[in-house]
Structure formats: C-alpha cells, structure tokens
Design a protein around this motif. Structure first.
Motif, mmCIF file in Angstrom:
data_model
loop_
_atom_site.group_PDB
_atom_site.id
_atom_site.type_symbol
_atom_site.label_atom_id
_atom_site.label_comp_id
_atom_site.label_asym_id
_atom_site.label_seq_id
_atom_site.Cartn_x
_atom_site.Cartn_y
_atom_site.Cartn_z
ATOM 1 N N GLY A 28 -32.464 -16.042 15.093
ATOM 2 C CA GLY A 28 -32.207 -17.479 15.080
ATOM 3 C C GLY A 28 -31.578 -18.003 13.815
ATOM 4 O O GLY A 28 -31.165 -19.160 13.761
ATOM 5 N N SER A 29 -31.508 -17.171 12.790
ATOM 6 C CA SER A 29 -30.865 -17.593 11.546
ATOM 7 C C SER A 29 -29.353 -17.418 11.657
ATOM 8 O O SER A 29 -28.869 -16.541 12.371
ATOM 9 C CB SER A 29 -31.399 -16.773 10.361
ATOM 10 O OG SER A 29 -32.791 -16.953 10.207
ATOM 11 N N SER A 30 -28.620 -18.241 10.963
ATOM 12 C CA SER A 30 -27.158 -18.139 10.979
ATOM 13 C C SER A 30 -26.605 -18.711 9.680
ATOM 14 O O SER A 30 -27.311 -19.390 8.925
ATOM 15 C CB SER A 30 -26.568 -18.894 12.183
ATOM 16 O OG SER A 30 -26.874 -20.281 12.089
ATOM 17 N N GLY A 31 -25.348 -18.433 9.434
ATOM 18 C CA GLY A 31 -24.736 -18.943 8.219
ATOM 19 C C GLY A 31 -23.242 -18.702 8.194
ATOM 20 O O GLY A 31 -22.667 -18.120 9.127
ATOM 21 N N ARG A 32 -22.635 -19.146 7.137
ATOM 22 C CA ARG A 32 -21.193 -18.953 6.962
ATOM 23 C C ARG A 32 -20.888 -18.874 5.474
ATOM 24 O O ARG A 32 -21.496 -19.573 4.656
ATOM 25 C CB ARG A 32 -20.405 -20.102 7.599
ATOM 26 C CG ARG A 32 -18.892 -19.837 7.657
ATOM 27 C CD ARG A 32 -18.203 -20.781 8.627
ATOM 28 N NE ARG A 32 -16.853 -20.322 8.912
ATOM 29 C CZ ARG A 32 -16.540 -19.405 9.824
ATOM 30 N NH1 ARG A 32 -17.509 -18.854 10.534
ATOM 31 N NH2 ARG A 32 -15.297 -19.031 10.030
ATOM 32 N N ALA A 33 -19.939 -18.016 5.136
ATOM 33 C CA ALA A 33 -19.462 -17.889 3.758
ATOM 34 C C ALA A 33 -17.970 -18.167 3.741
ATOM 35 O O ALA A 33 -17.221 -17.621 4.563
ATOM 36 C CB ALA A 33 -19.749 -16.496 3.208
ATOM 37 N N VAL A 34 -17.544 -19.001 2.816
ATOM 38 C CA VAL A 34 -16.129 -19.375 2.689
ATOM 39 C C VAL A 34 -15.708 -19.181 1.237
ATOM 40 O O VAL A 34 -16.447 -19.553 0.315
ATOM 41 C CB VAL A 34 -15.904 -20.842 3.107
ATOM 42 C CG1 VAL A 34 -14.445 -21.244 2.895
ATOM 43 C CG2 VAL A 34 -16.310 -21.060 4.557
ATOM 44 N N VAL A 35 -14.549 -18.605 1.047
ATOM 45 C CA VAL A 35 -13.960 -18.509 -0.291
ATOM 46 C C VAL A 35 -12.866 -19.565 -0.388
ATOM 47 O O VAL A 35 -11.934 -19.573 0.416
ATOM 48 C CB VAL A 35 -13.379 -17.108 -0.569
ATOM 49 C CG1 VAL A 35 -12.685 -17.084 -1.934
ATOM 50 C CG2 VAL A 35 -14.473 -16.058 -0.518
ATOM 51 N N GLU A 36 -13.014 -20.460 -1.361
ATOM 52 C CA GLU A 36 -12.008 -21.481 -1.612
ATOM 53 C C GLU A 36 -11.271 -21.161 -2.905
ATOM 54 O O GLU A 36 -11.821 -20.526 -3.805
ATOM 55 C CB GLU A 36 -12.660 -22.865 -1.728
ATOM 56 C CG GLU A 36 -13.323 -23.349 -0.453
ATOM 57 C CD GLU A 36 -13.975 -24.711 -0.630
ATOM 58 O OE1 GLU A 36 -14.067 -25.182 -1.792
ATOM 59 O OE2 GLU A 36 -14.393 -25.306 0.374
ATOM 60 N N GLU A 37 -10.038 -21.618 -2.988
ATOM 61 C CA GLU A 37 -9.232 -21.414 -4.199
ATOM 62 C C GLU A 37 -8.481 -22.693 -4.502
ATOM 63 O O GLU A 37 -7.928 -23.335 -3.593
ATOM 64 C CB GLU A 37 -8.267 -20.253 -3.993
ATOM 65 C CG GLU A 37 -7.474 -19.863 -5.230
ATOM 66 C CD GLU A 37 -6.603 -18.630 -4.973
ATOM 67 O OE1 GLU A 37 -7.000 -17.541 -5.404
ATOM 68 O OE2 GLU A 37 -5.552 -18.791 -4.340
ATOM 69 N N ASP A 38 -8.460 -23.073 -5.789
ATOM 70 C CA ASP A 38 -7.704 -24.258 -6.157
ATOM 71 C C ASP A 38 -6.321 -23.874 -6.646
ATOM 72 O O ASP A 38 -5.950 -22.700 -6.662
ATOM 73 C CB ASP A 38 -8.458 -25.098 -7.197
ATOM 74 C CG ASP A 38 -8.632 -24.381 -8.540
ATOM 75 O OD1 ASP A 38 -7.919 -23.387 -8.798
ATOM 76 O OD2 ASP A 38 -9.475 -24.823 -9.341
ATOM 77 N N GLY A 39 -5.551 -24.878 -7.040
ATOM 78 C CA GLY A 39 -4.170 -24.626 -7.443
ATOM 79 C C GLY A 39 -4.037 -23.760 -8.667
ATOM 80 O O GLY A 39 -2.983 -23.150 -8.898
ATOM 81 N N ALA A 40 -5.102 -23.679 -9.475
ATOM 82 C CA ALA A 40 -5.060 -22.854 -10.680
ATOM 83 C C ALA A 40 -5.575 -21.441 -10.439
ATOM 84 O O ALA A 40 -5.640 -20.642 -11.369
ATOM 85 C CB ALA A 40 -5.886 -23.510 -11.786
ATOM 86 N N GLY A 41 -5.940 -21.146 -9.184
ATOM 87 C CA GLY A 41 -6.429 -19.801 -8.871
ATOM 88 C C GLY A 41 -7.917 -19.612 -9.057
ATOM 89 O O GLY A 41 -8.420 -18.494 -8.906
ATOM 90 N N ASN A 42 -8.659 -20.682 -9.376
ATOM 91 C CA ASN A 42 -10.111 -20.576 -9.510
ATOM 92 C C ASN A 42 -10.744 -20.492 -8.129
ATOM 93 O O ASN A 42 -10.450 -21.306 -7.248
ATOM 94 C CB ASN A 42 -10.669 -21.792 -10.262
ATOM 95 C CG ASN A 42 -10.057 -21.939 -11.630
ATOM 96 O OD1 ASN A 42 -10.191 -21.066 -12.471
ATOM 97 N ND2 ASN A 42 -9.360 -23.047 -11.859
ATOM 98 N N ARG A 43 -11.645 -19.528 -7.955
ATOM 99 C CA ARG A 43 -12.229 -19.290 -6.641
ATOM 100 C C ARG A 43 -13.698 -19.718 -6.616
ATOM 101 O O ARG A 43 -14.410 -19.602 -7.606
ATOM 102 C CB ARG A 43 -12.119 -17.812 -6.272
ATOM 103 C CG ARG A 43 -10.682 -17.296 -6.259
ATOM 104 C CD ARG A 43 -10.644 -15.780 -6.178
ATOM 105 N NE ARG A 43 -11.340 -15.166 -7.308
ATOM 106 C CZ ARG A 43 -11.590 -13.870 -7.417
ATOM 107 N NH1 ARG A 43 -11.203 -13.040 -6.464
ATOM 108 N NH2 ARG A 43 -12.218 -13.385 -8.473
ATOM 109 N N THR A 44 -14.123 -20.188 -5.447
ATOM 110 C CA THR A 44 -15.496 -20.624 -5.252
ATOM 111 C C THR A 44 -16.016 -20.051 -3.948
ATOM 112 O O THR A 44 -15.324 -20.085 -2.926
ATOM 113 C CB THR A 44 -15.589 -22.164 -5.207
ATOM 114 O OG1 THR A 44 -15.048 -22.712 -6.403
ATOM 115 C CG2 THR A 44 -17.025 -22.624 -5.044
#
Length: 245
Positions: A149-165
């Motif tokens: 019953g557990s679920s989730g999602r992982a997303v990698v974001e990147e800004d214009g300077a190449g910094n990733r989150t």
C-alpha cells in the motif's frame, strides 16, 4: 558581494537566517548556490554519520536489491558477494579558499549533530530555488513486500545553472515509528549516499555536482528506528526505484 558563509551554513541547517537580499543573491549565484548545496548535503550526512557521506550498506540491502535486479547467481538463488565497503575520504586542507570551506563545513557538521533526528535536509531549499526548474528524470517508487500500500515518486530537477535537486514524495498506510530517510545508491548498493529525511512524506535534497546519476541511479527510502544513531542504512527499505538516466 557573495553571501556570508555563516549565513549559508545556517541555511544548510534549516535556520531562517537569510535576508530577502541574501535569498535573491543565492538564487542567481551558481557559486553560492553550489556551496549551499554542498553544505546541506554535509549537514544531512552529519545528522547520521559525523563526517561520512558515502556509507556501506547493511548486507540485507544488497541482497534485496540484487534479487530485485535479477543478479542472483544462476541456480543458487544466492546473490553474488557485494563489492567491498567504501567510505569517502576526508580531503586535506589546501588553499585558503578550500580552508575556508573546510571551516564552514566543520561548523555545519558540528551543529547538525546537535539537531534532533527527523529534521528535513531540504526544508529551506524552496526559499532559494530559482525559477526555471526542469524535470530531467523521474521514477515511481515501488513498495517492497513488507510495505503493501505504500507508494512514492522521485524526480530529479535541474535549473538553468545545472544545479540538480532530488524531489521525493511518499505515502504509506503505515504510521512512521521513526525517521524515513532517502538514499541514492548504485545497483550493487555500495556505497550509499544519505540524502536526508522526509518531512510529512516529502523532501527536496540537493544533488552534489560530484554525484554521477549514471552510477547512483537507485533511489531508496528506508524506515529508520526511532532514536537510531547508527549512520548506516537500517536494512528496512520501504520503497525503491531506478532513475531512467
């Protein structure tokens, strides 16, 4: 003028220590934002491991991952032995600028160890994240058998300077009886990088420039014991997914 390293260190600890001018400068300055990301990652690791950033997993973590990826030895049902443990070395002080970063990092590490377990590493990053973030990879996080019953999602974001989150969201019918921690690791589960803790099932975690997503493709969410002071993965993984990068 760049943001004071003391302010960056306090931001990395989740403190509301910056002025609006500081936040505006950080959002547009790759150097300050990169230093904040590095300090935040150090603070997250410090909450569990002092100076360790890369940690060796418990044996059952490697076993579960190898079974998931079909890496068990043919006919034996037993996963091959994992690679030797690895812990990132602590760099020696160098030039004055490097010594300055070392002193600030040491402050972050010392202060982070005094924080209560469970404070989100990325709690203050939304305030300094610049616009223009784009999604570069995402993956559903699938529940392991003991967490139906557990679920989730992982997303990698990147800004214009190449910094990733790394942005992680998790939901579970099981109440948390301790902190839930996010990890990035390889397909051999060694080493593992402690990214930080979820707060109310959510977290934003800076990805250090030195992390190669081609190598550290697995995102793992673990249930850690209440009051646990062991910096290693608990071995109790809730969810896992492999980034398509």
């Amino acid at each position: 003028m760049h943001t004071s390293p003391d302010v960056l260190a306090l931001l990395a600890l989740g403190e509301d220590a910056a002025t609006d001018a500081d936040l505006e400068h950080i959002s547009g300055c790759p150097g300050c934002r990169g230093e904040l990301a590095a300090l935040t990652a150090a603070a997250g690791s410090a909450r569990r491991a002092g100076e360790a950033t890369l940690v060796a997993p418990r044996p059952e973590v490697w076993q579960h991952i190898s079974e998931e990826l079909g890496l068990t030895s043919a006919g034996s049902g037993t996963p091959p032995a994992g690679p030797p443990s690895a812990v990132a070395p602590v760099p020696a002080p160098g030039r004055p600028g490097e010594r300055r970063r070392t002193r600030v990092a040491a402050f972050v590490l010392a202060a982070a160890l005094a924080l209560a377990v469970g404070v989100g590493v990325g709690a203050n990053l939304d305030r300094v994240a610049p616009g223009g973030q784009r999604e570069v990879a995402s993956v559903p996080l699938n529940a392991l058998p003991s967490w139906p019953g557990s679920s989730g999602r992982a997303v990698v974001e990147e800004d214009g300077a190449g910094n990733r989150t790394l942005v992680v969201t998790v939901s579970s019918p099981e109440a948390a009886d301790g902190p839930r921690e996010v990890w990035m690791t390889t397909t051999t589960a060694d080493p593992m990088i402690a990214m930080g803790y979820l707060v109310d099932g959510r977290g934003r975690f800076p990805i250090a420039p030195t992390i190669d997503l081609q190598e550290f493709r697995l995102v793992d969410v673990s249930q850690e014991p209440a009051g646990d002071d062991n910096f290693r993965h608990s071995g109790n993984s809730m969810l896992r997914g492999k980034l398509p990068v």
